[in-house]
Design an enzyme around this catalytic site. Structure first.
Site: not given
Ligand code: FAD
Ligand code: AMP
Length: 478
Positions: A122, A192, A211, A276-278, A327, A451
């Protein structure tokens, strides 16, 4: 004539699909567009959360924890087993099945609520028109009175460690590792990194977390973060703080990572490396140049407190906008926006979004930390209760950690609940419910708790705020 909807949602993650369902419930003609293709090559709804985020990571955390318990602590209960083995392929397949069930469930929910799903990409055009490029490349244009952008986020790449999904993995690849790596590196000690690192450490990997920051879990309460560092280190995670990755070299099935820390240049070799840097917002090809929607300086879609963008009738929610990438934050924004479109006065309390790290013990909090409140000059009364003093925790052989309740010393209002321990996520949610209603520590202390429960630790910590805890010596005497 293009099809016209009251609401078009781009993205079917926990933000988008929840917004679409709520909009349809409110009588609005709603469409939802999703492009993600799951493992079976079919469109899979549910976004990052269901496909490659919250749910699959928790599935692996639960499987690996059961293995760990069987391996390490069944004997405490008098249970002896033969050799405890982990079949990683079965663990991964179980995770995939859960994902399949849930993403299928989202499709069924959208259908049951009368939401029209478009499979494809989209893109917002000017004048609240939306172009959908189908999986076959065909384009069609839809029109709407309101558009909700919910395109989510994806992992950040860093040049020193380019992801190849073979040896260097992002969080998605890390959910599909097919055998236990002997040596696992994780870059980033965020949520993560710690969760995925824990999965493989429990299965026997030698895990090193690298880190860049000197401080561990800077968003958490310092007392909790300190305890978490101690506990996770004891579990075998080698957490190298103040260590910035500067380069990496893949050689066959292993990778050598270069980083600098206080002692200078270092390197370590791993069999797998998880980056897993964000995460960063997904806006690629989402907005036509004349859509009128502004981004902020960090590349997120710019929105106000109600998720309205710079274009009237266009909203953005979830990971693609400012705030916690969680989420539950995305979903609640989805509900708020759908309700506002339907003319309701919905709002959301951004101060009470709980955070959870699903390690064992879990780490969770809601509200502000002791250090944040002190920096604001708020006078505090603080109560803590260790799980070591909880009968329920002892019965479960799960006594690591504590509950900490922070209250305003003048009003007794609870301003933060911080937990490291068993079921921390559930306990913090109890604090969040109370805080939403403006609870005082005394209110929590006067309530009757079953309890024996882990919840009693929250009760006792609330009592301890004013020196009234029964099952632990009070720091504060009353
Ligand atoms: P998303 O879930 O990223 O969904 C966006 C959707 O939009 C995707 O399916 C994508 O394909 C679709 N999309 C994008 N652009 C387009 C387009 N142009 N057209 C059509 N479709 C499109 N959060 C928690 O709260 N608890 C947790 O325990 C947790 N664990 C996590 C573990 C991992 C490993 C990761 C990676 C994330 C985790 N999160 C967790 C974060 C959580 O997954 C996200 O915050 C959440 O999914 C965000 O929801 P959203 O709807 O904004 O986006
Ligand atoms: P989050 O954003 O909570 O998933 O955390 C990502 C973490 O990755 C942060 O704490 C950052 O400081 C760390 N990070 C980002 N870049 C680097 C790097 N080059 N080497 C080590 N740690 C990093």
């Amino acid at each position: 004539m293009s099809q016209k909807f009251d609401v078009i949602v781009i993205g079917a993650g926990p933000g988008g699909y929840v917004a679409a369902i709520r909009a349809a419930q409110l009588g609005l003609k709603t469409a939802c567009i999703e492009k993600y293709q799951g493992k079976e090559g079919k469109t899979a709804l549910g976004g990052t959360c269901l496909n490659v985020g919250c749910i699959p990571s928790k599935a692996l955390l639960d499987s690996s924890y059961k293995f760990h318990e069987a391996h390490e602590s069944f004997n405490v209960h008098g249970i002896s087993t033969g050799e405890v083995k982990m079949d990683v392929a079965t663990m991964i397949a179980r995770k995939d099945q859960i994902v399949k069930n849930l993403t299928g469930g989202v499709a069924a929910l959208l259908k049951a609520n009368g939401v029209t799903v478009f499979e494809g990409h989209g893109k917002l055009l000017a004048g609240k028109q939306v172009e959908v490029t189908g999986l076959d490349g065909d384009k069609q244009t839809l029109a709407a009175d309101n558009v909700i952008l919910a395109s989510g986020s994806k992992p950040v790449d860093i040049p020193p460690a380019p992801v190849d999904q073979q040896v260097i993995l992002d969080s998605t690849g890390a959910l599909d590792i097919q055998s236990v790596p002997a040596r696992l590196g994780v870059i980033g000690a965020g949520v993560i990194g710690l969760e995925l690192g824990s999965v493989w450490a429990r299965l026997g990997s030698d895990v090193t977390v690298i880190e860049a920051m000197d401080k561990f879990l800077p968003a958490a309460d310092e007392q909790i973060a300190k305890e978490a560092f101690k506990v996770l280190t004891k579990q075998g995670l080698k957490i190298r703080l103040g260590a910035r990755v500067t380069g990496s070299k893949v050689d066959g099935n292993q990778v050598t990572v270069n980083f600098t820390d206080a002692d200078g240049e270092q390197n370590l070799t791993f069999d797998k490396l998880i980056v897993a840097v964000g995460r960063r917002p997904v806006t690629t090809d989402l907005l036509a140049t004349d859509s009128g929607v502004d981004l902020d300086e960090r590349g997120f879609i710019f929105v106000d407190d109600y998720c309205a963008t710079s274009v009237p009738g266009v909203f953005a929610i979830g990971d693609v906008v400012r705030g916690a990438m969680l989420a539950h934050k995305a979903s609640e924004e989805g509900v708020m926006v759908a309700e506002r479109i339907a003319g309701h006065k919905a709002q959301m309390n951004y101060d009470l979004i709980p955070s959870v790290i699903y390690t064992h013990p879990e780490i969770a909090w809601v509200g502000k930390s002791e250090q944040a409140l002190k920096a604001e000059g708020v006078e505090l009364n603080i109560g803590t209760f260790p799980f070591a003093a909880s009968g329920r925790a002892m019965a479960a052989n799960d006594t690591t950690g504590l509950v900490k309740v922070i209250a305003d010393a003048k009003t007794d209002r609870v301003l933060g609940v911080h937990v490291i321990g068993p079921s921390a996520a559930e306990l913090v949610q109890q604090g969040a419910i109370g805080m939403e209603f403006g609870t005082s520590a005394e209110d929590l202390g006067m309530m009757v708790f079953s309890h024996p429960t882990l919840s009693e630790a929250l009760h006792e910590a609330a009592l301890a705020v004013n020196g009234h805890a029964i099952h632990v010596a009070n720091r504060k005497k009353r």
